[in-house]
Scaffold this motif. Structure first.
Motif, PDB file in Angstrom:
ATOM      1  N   LEU A  36      33.659  33.309  48.578  1.00  0.00           N
ATOM      2  CA  LEU A  36      33.566  34.501  49.418  1.00  0.00           C
ATOM      3  C   LEU A  36      32.941  34.164  50.766  1.00  0.00           C
ATOM      4  CD1 LEU A  36      33.782  37.539  49.895  1.00  0.00           C
ATOM      5  CD2 LEU A  36      31.567  37.815  48.727  1.00  0.00           C
TER       6      LEU A  36
ATOM      7  N   GLN B 192      46.101  37.740  56.816  1.00  0.00           N
ATOM      8  CA  GLN B 192      46.026  36.815  55.687  1.00  0.00           C
ATOM      9  C   GLN B 192      44.562  36.495  55.337  1.00  0.00           C
ATOM     10  OE1 GLN B 192      48.429  35.666  53.749  1.00  0.00           O
ATOM     11  NE2 GLN B 192      47.041  34.340  52.545  1.00  0.00           N
TER      12      GLN B 192
ATOM     13  N   SER C  98      42.905  39.440  53.624  1.00  0.00           N
ATOM     14  CA  SER C  98      43.298  39.531  52.217  1.00  0.00           C
ATOM     15  C   SER C  98      42.545  38.509  51.378  1.00  0.00           C
ATOM     16  CB  SER C  98      44.816  39.315  52.096  1.00  0.00           C
ATOM     17  OG  SER C  98      45.208  39.294  50.746  1.00  0.00           O
ATOM     18  N   GLU C  99      42.405  37.297  51.905  1.00  0.00           N
ATOM     19  CA  GLU C  99      41.688  36.260  51.165  1.00  0.00           C
ATOM     20  C   GLU C  99      40.208  36.622  50.982  1.00  0.00           C
ATOM     21  OE1 GLU C  99      42.411  32.823  53.502  1.00  0.00           O
ATOM     22  OE2 GLU C  99      44.463  32.521  52.762  1.00  0.00           O
ATOM     23  N   GLN C 100      39.630  37.259  52.011  1.00  0.00           N
ATOM     24  CA  GLN C 100      38.226  37.665  51.907  1.00  0.00           C
ATOM     25  C   GLN C 100      38.041  38.755  50.852  1.00  0.00           C
ATOM     26  OE1 GLN C 100      36.902  40.781  53.062  1.00  0.00           O
ATOM     27  NE2 GLN C 100      34.701  40.304  52.927  1.00  0.00           N
ATOM     28  N   LEU C 101      38.972  39.719  50.795  1.00  0.00           N
ATOM     29  CA  LEU C 101      38.885  40.789  49.799  1.00  0.00           C
ATOM     30  C   LEU C 101      39.072  40.229  48.385  1.00  0.00           C
ATOM     31  CD1 LEU C 101      40.872  43.623  51.638  1.00  0.00           C
ATOM     32  CD2 LEU C 101      38.392  43.448  51.305  1.00  0.00           C
ATOM     33  N   GLN C 102      40.007  39.278  48.231  1.00  0.00           N
ATOM     34  CA  GLN C 102      40.214  38.656  46.923  1.00  0.00           C
ATOM     35  C   GLN C 102      38.969  37.895  46.470  1.00  0.00           C
ATOM     36  OE1 GLN C 102      43.806  36.304  46.849  1.00  0.00           O
ATOM     37  NE2 GLN C 102      45.065  37.963  47.688  1.00  0.00           N
ATOM     38  N   ALA C 103      38.347  37.183  47.395  1.00  0.00           N
ATOM     39  CA  ALA C 103      37.143  36.418  47.059  1.00  0.00           C
ATOM     40  C   ALA C 103      35.997  37.362  46.649  1.00  0.00           C
ATOM     41  CB  ALA C 103      36.729  35.561  48.243  1.00  0.00           C
ATOM     42  N   LYS C 104      35.929  38.501  47.332  1.00  0.00           N
ATOM     43  CA  LYS C 104      34.904  39.473  46.989  1.00  0.00           C
ATOM     44  C   LYS C 104      35.127  40.029  45.582  1.00  0.00           C
ATOM     45  CE  LYS C 104      32.698  43.652  48.777  1.00  0.00           C
ATOM     46  NZ  LYS C 104      32.723  44.677  49.856  1.00  0.00           N
ATOM     47  N   ALA C 105      36.403  40.325  45.275  1.00  0.00           N
ATOM     48  CA  ALA C 105      36.724  40.838  43.938  1.00  0.00           C
ATOM     49  C   ALA C 105      36.438  39.783  42.869  1.00  0.00           C
ATOM     50  CB  ALA C 105      38.188  41.281  43.889  1.00  0.00           C
ATOM     51  N   GLN C 106      36.770  38.528  43.170  1.00  0.00           N
ATOM     52  CA  GLN C 106      36.509  37.455  42.207  1.00  0.00           C
ATOM     53  C   GLN C 106      34.997  37.283  41.957  1.00  0.00           C
ATOM     54  OE1 GLN C 106      38.556  34.093  43.869  1.00  0.00           O
ATOM     55  NE2 GLN C 106      40.595  34.835  43.254  1.00  0.00           N
TER      56      GLN C 106
ATOM     57  N   ASP D  63      33.986  40.065  39.654  1.00  0.00           N
ATOM     58  CA  ASP D  63      34.441  39.781  38.290  1.00  0.00           C
ATOM     59  C   ASP D  63      33.559  38.711  37.638  1.00  0.00           C
ATOM     60  OD1 ASP D  63      36.526  39.902  36.101  1.00  0.00           O
ATOM     61  OD2 ASP D  63      36.697  37.789  36.665  1.00  0.00           O
TER      62      ASP D  63
END
Length: 375
Positions: free
Chosen positions: A115, A141, A144-152, A155
């Motif tokens: 993140l 892009q 999107s990668e930052q939001l995915q890293a935050k979600a990961q 989790d």
């Protein structure tokens, strides 16, 4: 021949004499009157009393179970011990669950680093877009990668918390203060959620006693309460002794059992010495606090036939009379007589089997209850 006639005449004369004088009956009439023991009916204070079969129930009862699977560790209590709330009583092997926590911790740290990198890349793309040296597509892009890293990262944090919860389940604690029963498993056995109850903890100080009361008894009790007559709640134990602590009525069930037409009533007892145990059968005694003065006789004086209870009294001429009576409560060997007898009547308490109404007897005063001897 003359001698034989003399003997015959003598026998005939003896038979006629027996018939005229009554023979054995006359001998019976000359027998002394039967001896009986009598005791004067007296007025004594006896409180109204009702008795019910009840069962003791712990205020709190918890079944301890394993929530994770593993080898059971050393037992940290002795069967029957008093335990405190949050005291550890069982352990399950910790290492596999600690390893899972460490793994999830590493995954969370990796997600946090990812993140951080994604946020740097997003910041750089935003700067390039601002100076018109980068494209909008590149910025989107990186966002999107930052939001995915935050979600990961979220989790990974959730998985870490779950692993920590599983690790905490390796310590089985008592959720209440109370007494713990016997352990169902020995150390070294594999236990898990399907193993059943490991041990039971009950809180028995105070303890409750539940007992059913019919609607008629319930209405009578309500009338007594409305009249301001408080009730004393006591217990009779299996050996017949009265428990030394009084209880307090504190709950009446809100529904009536249609099969028995009764309601469950609950009384609470301090149980300071821990004498009462969950599931124990007792007899609940409800007694009016203010006793009433009634005529009473020893219980052994009462007989019963198809018509009802009766007893024998001896009048001032020592002649037996039978009296039909109505009975009330019994206490300490005495039975209250509500109708059919007055104080001072001499009641036969022993020897009733040898008398009948109208017979003259030889009465003697009976010793106090508990010392009566056989006639």
């Amino acid at each position: 021949m003359h001698a034989q006639r003399s003997i015959v005449f003598a026998l005939v004369a003896a038979i006629l004499l027996t018939a005229l004088t009554g023979g054995p009956a006359a001998a019976q009439q000359g027998a002394p009157p039967p001896a009986v023991l009598v005791q004067a009916a007296e007025t004594v204070p006896i409180a109204d009393q009702f008795e019910f079969i009840g069962r003791a129930a712990a205020v709190d009862k918890v079944e301890l179970r394993a929530r994770v699977k593993g080898f059971l560790g050393p037992r940290l209590f002795a069967d029957g011990d008093q335990v405190k709330k949050d005291q550890v009583v069982f352990t399950i092997e910790r290492d596999p669950y600690q390893a899972a926590v460490d793994q999830k911790l590493a995954q969370r740290d990796a997600a946090r680093a990812a993140l951080t990198n994604a946020e740097l890349q997003l910041k750089r793309a935003a700067e390039l877009l601002r100076t018109n040296t980068g494209t909008r597509a590149t910025y989107d892009q990186r966002l999107s990668e930052q939001l995915q890293a935050k979600a990961q990262l979220e989790d990974a944090g959730a998985q870490l918390r779950d692993a920590e919860i599983q690790l905490s389940y390796t310590e089985i604690k008592s959720p209440i203060d109370g007494r713990i029963g016997r352990a169902a498993f020995s150390p070294g056995n594999i236990v898990g959620p399907d193993s059943g109850v490991l041990a039971t903890v009950v809180s028995e100080k105070p303890i409750r006693v539940l007992f059913p009361v019919t609607q008629r008894e319930f209405l009578d009790a309500r009338r007594d309460k409305a009249a301001g007559d408080p009730l004393i709640v006591r217990l009779r134990l299996a050996d017949g002794n009265i428990y030394d602590e009084n209880g307090q009525l504190d709950f009446i069930d809100i529904t009536v059992d249609p099969k028995t037409d009764g309601q469950i009533v609950r009384a609470t007892f301090p149980n300071k010495e821990g004498f009462l145990t969950d599931g124990q059968t007792v007899r609940v005694i409800l007694e009016a606090e203010k006793p009433q003065t009634v005529v009473a006789v020893p219980q052994q004086a009462i007989a019963l036939d198809q018509t009802g209870p009766y007893l024998f009294v001896v009048n001032d001429k020592n002649v037996v009379e039978m009296k039909r009576v109505k009975t009330g409560v019994s206490r300490n060997g005495l039975l209250a007589i509500t109708e059919g007898l007055k104080a001072g009547d001499r009641v036969i308490v022993q020897g009733q089997q040898r008398v009948r109404e109208g017979m003259t007897v030889a009465p003697s005063v009976a010793p106090p209850i508990g010392t009566t001897k056989k006639l």
